[in-house]
Design an enzyme around this catalytic site. Structure first.
Site, short mmCIF file in Angstrom:
data_model
loop_
_atom_site.label_atom_id
_atom_site.label_comp_id
_atom_site.label_asym_id
_atom_site.label_seq_id
_atom_site.Cartn_x
_atom_site.Cartn_y
_atom_site.Cartn_z
N SER A 25 132.84 54.19 29.91
CA SER A 25 134.06 53.79 30.11
C SER A 25 134.83 53.15 28.63
CB SER A 25 134.90 54.08 31.05
OG SER A 25 134.37 52.83 31.73
N TYR A 58 136.49 57.38 28.30
CA TYR A 58 138.13 57.70 28.85
C TYR A 58 138.16 56.27 29.30
CZ TYR A 58 133.94 57.52 32.24
OH TYR A 58 132.94 57.27 33.53
#
Length: 141
Positions: A25, A58
């Protein structure tokens, strides 16, 4: 038919940390997530201005007001502390919505604090363009 359109962008943010051993991430200051209308877990593309790397991951929220842009996991092989990056989120919308939609473009300073928020995707905020990135293939003469 759905069109994939620019939804939001954080422009020329400075990477403050890179952790190869984190599970993945990108950690982003919650103030920047709010300004860009990004949710935890939302998919983003990261474009590294310094070296041209481009990847998808993300977002996870970072401490509000910290200016954190943390590259986590394997992406730390491509993007390094101090690099300038653009975080881009896209949204799918029908034709009518796509024609009317205004993206959120967040310009930040060198400490990753918001200096401009607009929908203009073609103009850099005053004072943010910086020096051009040197071309490693250019003749040094």
């Amino acid at each position: 038919m759905l069109r994939t359109m620019l939804k939001s962008k954080i422009h020329r943010a400075t990477v403050t940390q890179a952790d190869l051993h984190y599970v993945g991430s990108v950690t982003v200051d919650q103030d920047l997530l709010d300004a860009a209308d990004l949710l935890p877990g939302e998919q983003v593309a990261i474009v590294d201005i310094n070296n041209g790397s481009r990847l998808e991951t993300y977002v996870i929220p970072g401490k509000r007001g910290s200016g954190v842009i943390g590259i986590n996991g394997a992406a730390a092989h491509l993007v390094h502390t101090g690099d300038l990056v653009i975080l881009i989120a896209y949204g799918q919308m029908d034709d009518a919505e796509a024609r009317a939609y205004q993206p959120r473009v967040v310009h930040v300073d060198s400490a990753n604090q918001v200096i401009d928020l607009n929908a203009d995707t073609s103009t850099a905020a005053a004072g943010t363009a910086g020096a051009p990135v040197p071309n490693p293939l250019a003749d040094p003469a």
